[in-house]
Design a protein around this motif. Structure first.
Motif, PDB file in Angstrom:
ATOM      1  N   ILE A 110       0.814  -1.165  -0.110  1.00  0.00           N
ATOM      2  CA  ILE A 110       0.083   0.032  -0.078  1.00  0.00           C
ATOM      3  C   ILE A 110       0.967   1.112   0.115  1.00  0.00           C
ATOM      4  CG2 ILE A 110      -1.505   1.329   1.346  1.00  0.00           C
ATOM      5  CD1 ILE A 110      -2.853  -1.349   2.041  1.00  0.00           C
ATOM      6  N   ALA A 111       1.867   1.138   0.783  1.00  0.00           N
ATOM      7  CA  ALA A 111       2.747   2.325   0.724  1.00  0.00           C
ATOM      8  C   ALA A 111       3.519   2.928  -0.497  1.00  0.00           C
ATOM      9  CB  ALA A 111       4.059   2.060   1.923  1.00  0.00           C
ATOM     10  N   ARG A 112       3.766   1.791  -1.426  1.00  0.00           N
ATOM     11  CA  ARG A 112       4.344   1.913  -2.871  1.00  0.00           C
ATOM     12  C   ARG A 112       3.423   2.193  -3.882  1.00  0.00           C
ATOM     13  NH1 ARG A 112       9.839  -1.550  -2.580  1.00  0.00           N
ATOM     14  NH2 ARG A 112      10.912  -0.546  -1.001  1.00  0.00           N
ATOM     15  N   ASN A 113       2.012   2.135  -3.429  1.00  0.00           N
ATOM     16  CA  ASN A 113       1.062   2.066  -4.428  1.00  0.00           C
ATOM     17  C   ASN A 113       0.942   3.698  -4.851  1.00  0.00           C
ATOM     18  OD1 ASN A 113      -0.949   2.019  -6.385  1.00  0.00           O
ATOM     19  ND2 ASN A 113      -2.492   1.291  -4.916  1.00  0.00           N
ATOM     20  N   THR A 114       1.767   4.243  -5.905  1.00  0.00           N
ATOM     21  CA  THR A 114       1.866   5.617  -6.009  1.00  0.00           C
ATOM     22  C   THR A 114       1.822   5.883  -7.602  1.00  0.00           C
ATOM     23  OG1 THR A 114       4.326   5.641  -5.882  1.00  0.00           O
ATOM     24  CG2 THR A 114       3.069   6.242  -3.973  1.00  0.00           C
ATOM     25  N   GLU A 115       1.502   4.927  -8.405  1.00  0.00           N
ATOM     26  CA  GLU A 115       1.412   4.787  -9.640  1.00  0.00           C
ATOM     27  C   GLU A 115      -0.111   4.244 -10.041  1.00  0.00           C
ATOM     28  OE1 GLU A 115       4.663   3.195 -12.125  1.00  0.00           O
ATOM     29  OE2 GLU A 115       6.144   4.092 -10.841  1.00  0.00           O
ATOM     30  N   ASP A 116      -0.663   4.758 -11.032  1.00  0.00           N
ATOM     31  CA  ASP A 116      -1.877   4.420 -11.564  1.00  0.00           C
ATOM     32  C   ASP A 116      -1.658   2.994 -12.081  1.00  0.00           C
ATOM     33  OD1 ASP A 116      -3.159   6.483 -11.109  1.00  0.00           O
ATOM     34  OD2 ASP A 116      -3.047   7.301 -12.916  1.00  0.00           O
ATOM     35  N   GLY A 117      -2.770   2.314 -12.154  1.00  0.00           N
ATOM     36  CA  GLY A 117      -2.875   1.013 -12.812  1.00  0.00           C
ATOM     37  C   GLY A 117      -3.126  -0.365 -12.077  1.00  0.00           C
ATOM     38  N   TYR A 118      -3.678  -1.145 -12.614  1.00  0.00           N
ATOM     39  CA  TYR A 118      -3.856  -2.599 -12.203  1.00  0.00           C
ATOM     40  C   TYR A 118      -4.294  -2.720 -10.666  1.00  0.00           C
ATOM     41  CZ  TYR A 118      -1.249  -3.679 -16.149  1.00  0.00           C
ATOM     42  OH  TYR A 118      -0.834  -3.686 -17.690  1.00  0.00           O
ATOM     43  N   GLU A 119      -5.558  -1.968 -10.544  1.00  0.00           N
ATOM     44  CA  GLU A 119      -6.087  -1.722  -9.349  1.00  0.00           C
ATOM     45  C   GLU A 119      -6.603  -3.042  -8.592  1.00  0.00           C
ATOM     46  OE1 GLU A 119      -9.225   1.364  -9.435  1.00  0.00           O
ATOM     47  OE2 GLU A 119      -7.592   2.617 -10.447  1.00  0.00           O
ATOM     48  N   LEU A 120      -7.136  -3.981  -9.322  1.00  0.00           N
ATOM     49  CA  LEU A 120      -7.702  -5.111  -8.839  1.00  0.00           C
ATOM     50  C   LEU A 120      -6.563  -6.197  -8.530  1.00  0.00           C
ATOM     51  CD1 LEU A 120      -9.783  -7.103  -8.319  1.00  0.00           C
ATOM     52  CD2 LEU A 120      -9.997  -7.654 -10.536  1.00  0.00           C
ATOM     53  N   TYR A 121      -5.649  -6.386  -9.091  1.00  0.00           N
ATOM     54  CA  TYR A 121      -4.270  -7.104  -9.044  1.00  0.00           C
ATOM     55  C   TYR A 121      -3.533  -6.568  -7.675  1.00  0.00           C
ATOM     56  CZ  TYR A 121       0.263  -9.746  -9.511  1.00  0.00           C
ATOM     57  OH  TYR A 121       1.042 -10.285  -9.417  1.00  0.00           O
ATOM     58  N   LYS A 122      -3.349  -5.368  -7.663  1.00  0.00           N
ATOM     59  CA  LYS A 122      -2.757  -4.845  -6.625  1.00  0.00           C
ATOM     60  C   LYS A 122      -3.700  -4.963  -5.052  1.00  0.00           C
ATOM     61  CE  LYS A 122      -0.588  -0.552  -8.596  1.00  0.00           C
ATOM     62  NZ  LYS A 122      -1.010   0.849  -8.794  1.00  0.00           N
ATOM     63  N   ALA A 123      -4.999  -4.891  -5.367  1.00  0.00           N
ATOM     64  CA  ALA A 123      -5.878  -5.089  -4.325  1.00  0.00           C
ATOM     65  C   ALA A 123      -5.839  -6.466  -4.074  1.00  0.00           C
ATOM     66  CB  ALA A 123      -7.284  -4.794  -4.499  1.00  0.00           C
ATOM     67  N   SER A 124      -5.768  -7.554  -4.726  1.00  0.00           N
ATOM     68  CA  SER A 124      -5.702  -8.775  -4.386  1.00  0.00           C
ATOM     69  C   SER A 124      -4.450  -9.355  -3.679  1.00  0.00           C
ATOM     70  CB  SER A 124      -5.921  -9.717  -5.731  1.00  0.00           C
ATOM     71  OG  SER A 124      -4.502  -9.685  -6.495  1.00  0.00           O
ATOM     72  N   LYS A 125      -3.230  -8.648  -4.231  1.00  0.00           N
ATOM     73  CA  LYS A 125      -1.896  -8.829  -3.452  1.00  0.00           C
ATOM     74  C   LYS A 125      -1.970  -8.110  -1.883  1.00  0.00           C
ATOM     75  CE  LYS A 125       0.605 -11.587  -6.229  1.00  0.00           C
ATOM     76  NZ  LYS A 125       0.906 -12.931  -5.833  1.00  0.00           N
ATOM     77  N   ALA A 126      -2.497  -7.008  -1.899  1.00  0.00           N
ATOM     78  CA  ALA A 126      -2.592  -6.491  -0.431  1.00  0.00           C
ATOM     79  C   ALA A 126      -3.384  -7.486   0.497  1.00  0.00           C
ATOM     80  CB  ALA A 126      -3.149  -5.036  -0.748  1.00  0.00           C
ATOM     81  N   ALA A 127      -4.393  -7.923  -0.278  1.00  0.00           N
ATOM     82  CA  ALA A 127      -5.380  -8.859   0.612  1.00  0.00           C
ATOM     83  C   ALA A 127      -4.450 -10.206   0.978  1.00  0.00           C
ATOM     84  CB  ALA A 127      -6.620  -9.220  -0.325  1.00  0.00           C
ATOM     85  N   LEU A 128      -3.973 -10.531   0.043  1.00  0.00           N
ATOM     86  CA  LEU A 128      -2.942 -11.821   0.413  1.00  0.00           C
ATOM     87  C   LEU A 128      -1.923 -11.533   1.381  1.00  0.00           C
ATOM     88  CD1 LEU A 128      -1.662 -14.516  -0.558  1.00  0.00           C
ATOM     89  CD2 LEU A 128      -0.113 -13.110  -1.942  1.00  0.00           C
ATOM     90  N   ASN A 129      -1.552 -10.332   1.154  1.00  0.00           N
ATOM     91  CA  ASN A 129      -0.391  -9.869   2.555  1.00  0.00           C
ATOM     92  C   ASN A 129      -1.036  -9.742   3.987  1.00  0.00           C
ATOM     93  OD1 ASN A 129       1.382  -9.778   0.460  1.00  0.00           O
ATOM     94  ND2 ASN A 129       1.577  -7.434   0.446  1.00  0.00           N
ATOM     95  N   GLN A 130      -2.246  -9.215   3.896  1.00  0.00           N
ATOM     96  CA  GLN A 130      -3.084  -9.106   4.957  1.00  0.00           C
ATOM     97  C   GLN A 130      -3.447 -10.308   5.662  1.00  0.00           C
ATOM     98  OE1 GLN A 130      -3.196  -7.045   7.707  1.00  0.00           O
ATOM     99  NE2 GLN A 130      -5.053  -5.777   7.261  1.00  0.00           N
ATOM    100  N   LEU A 131      -3.890 -11.226   4.908  1.00  0.00           N
ATOM    101  CA  LEU A 131      -4.343 -12.550   5.236  1.00  0.00           C
ATOM    102  C   LEU A 131      -3.097 -13.391   5.708  1.00  0.00           C
ATOM    103  CD1 LEU A 131      -6.837 -13.742   2.585  1.00  0.00           C
ATOM    104  CD2 LEU A 131      -7.485 -13.148   5.099  1.00  0.00           C
ATOM    105  N   MET A 132      -2.172 -13.088   5.000  1.00  0.00           N
ATOM    106  CA  MET A 132      -0.606 -13.988   5.590  1.00  0.00           C
ATOM    107  C   MET A 132      -0.123 -13.279   6.912  1.00  0.00           C
ATOM    108  SD  MET A 132       1.229 -16.325   4.793  1.00  0.00           S
ATOM    109  CE  MET A 132       3.231 -16.787   5.027  1.00  0.00           C
ATOM    110  N   ARG A 133      -0.459 -11.947   7.219  1.00  0.00           N
ATOM    111  CA  ARG A 133      -0.386 -11.628   8.447  1.00  0.00           C
ATOM    112  C   ARG A 133      -1.284 -12.158   9.542  1.00  0.00           C
ATOM    113  NH1 ARG A 133       3.422  -9.703  11.205  1.00  0.00           N
ATOM    114  NH2 ARG A 133       4.036  -7.672   9.754  1.00  0.00           N
ATOM    115  N   SER A 134      -2.476 -12.027   9.099  1.00  0.00           N
ATOM    116  CA  SER A 134      -3.456 -12.810  10.116  1.00  0.00           C
ATOM    117  C   SER A 134      -2.994 -14.321  10.500  1.00  0.00           C
ATOM    118  CB  SER A 134      -4.764 -12.883   9.529  1.00  0.00           C
ATOM    119  OG  SER A 134      -5.149 -11.415   9.509  1.00  0.00           O
ATOM    120  N   TYR A 135      -2.690 -15.062   9.449  1.00  0.00           N
ATOM    121  CA  TYR A 135      -2.097 -16.689   9.588  1.00  0.00           C
ATOM    122  C   TYR A 135      -0.840 -16.340  10.523  1.00  0.00           C
ATOM    123  CZ  TYR A 135       0.325 -20.657   7.888  1.00  0.00           C
ATOM    124  OH  TYR A 135       0.848 -21.915   7.795  1.00  0.00           O
TER     125      TYR A 135
END
Length: 233
Positions: A144-169
């Motif tokens: 999220i901190a490095r999301n400063t360029e346009d584009g690929y919003e869904l892919y970025k969101a899915s990887k941020a969700a992956l990271n958050q779920l891995m944190r919960s794991y």
């Protein structure tokens, strides 16, 4: 990971039909690991690599989004002792702004890129030896901190969700003694990364394996790039 006497290091790579996953399986085998690698359907490329590996690499079939297939793989591997479980699987459905993404597309990408890798870890983590490593292929795109360029919003969101779920794991399994890693391999020339990416998997994956081996036994969860540097959340 120094092998214990009489013990061959063993890895399971989920999602190795092509691209980064296939190169990862090959690189581990080249370093003397015994590797089990999965593809969604019979992958002629993965099968050919397995046949040429002198028994170092074996192929298994897995549709990772299927809990039934995950459970079946778990049963087939009963008694295996893994030093590394690596989940590499992701899809990209193009560069649409989020308001143009259909519900079906959103669901497909989130299920494949975020939910299914965690299901795979939960189903298969019992095969990982004490002191072993569970790792997931993430991306700087998930920062999220490095999301400063346009584009690929869904892919970025899915990887941020992956990271958050891995944190919960990692929080839930904090006391299991297993090393937990999210890996950003860089922008590679794959079907996902596109032909103009600056890196080739054969350049980046040996560095990724260096990181996996160097971090063996490290506590907690880390989000690292191929140089072993921390990627900001």
């Amino acid at each position: 990971m120094s092998p214990t006497s009489g013990h061959h290091r063993q890895a399971l790579v989920i999602g190795a039909s092509r691209g980064l996953g296939l190169v990862l399986a090959d690189e581990l085998a080249r370093r003397g690991w015994h590797v089990i690698a999965t593809a969604r359907q019979d992958s002629s490329e993965l099968q050919a690599h397995a046949e040429a590996s002198n028994g170092q690499l074996r192929a298994e079939s897995l549709e990772m989004t299927s809990p039934e297939q995950l459970n079946a793989l778990r049963e087939r591997l009963d008694g295996c002792r893994l030093d590394l479980l690596f989940v590499n699987a992701a899809i990209d459905r193009g560069n649409l702004p989020i308001d143009e993404v259909s519900t079906g597309m959103f669901t497909e990408v989130m299920v494949t890129n975020a939910l299914s890798p965690l299901r795979a870890l939960e189903t298969l983590r019992g095969l990982v030896a004490p002191g072993g490593t569970v790792a997931v292929m993430s991306s700087e795109q998930g920062s999220i901190a490095r999301n400063t360029e346009d584009g690929y919003e869904l892919y970025k969101a899915s990887k941020a969700a992956l990271n958050q779920l891995m944190r919960s794991y990692a929080t839930r399994h904090a006391d299991d003694g297993q090393t937990k890693l999210l890996i950003d391999p860089g922008h590679n020339r794959t079907r996902l990364g596109g032909p103009d990416a600056p890196l080739s998997p054969k350049e980046s994956i040996p560095a990724v394996v260096d990181v996996l081996e160097a971090q063996s036994g490290a506590p907690g969860l880390q989000f690292l790039d191929r140089h072993g540097e921390t990627v900001p959340w």
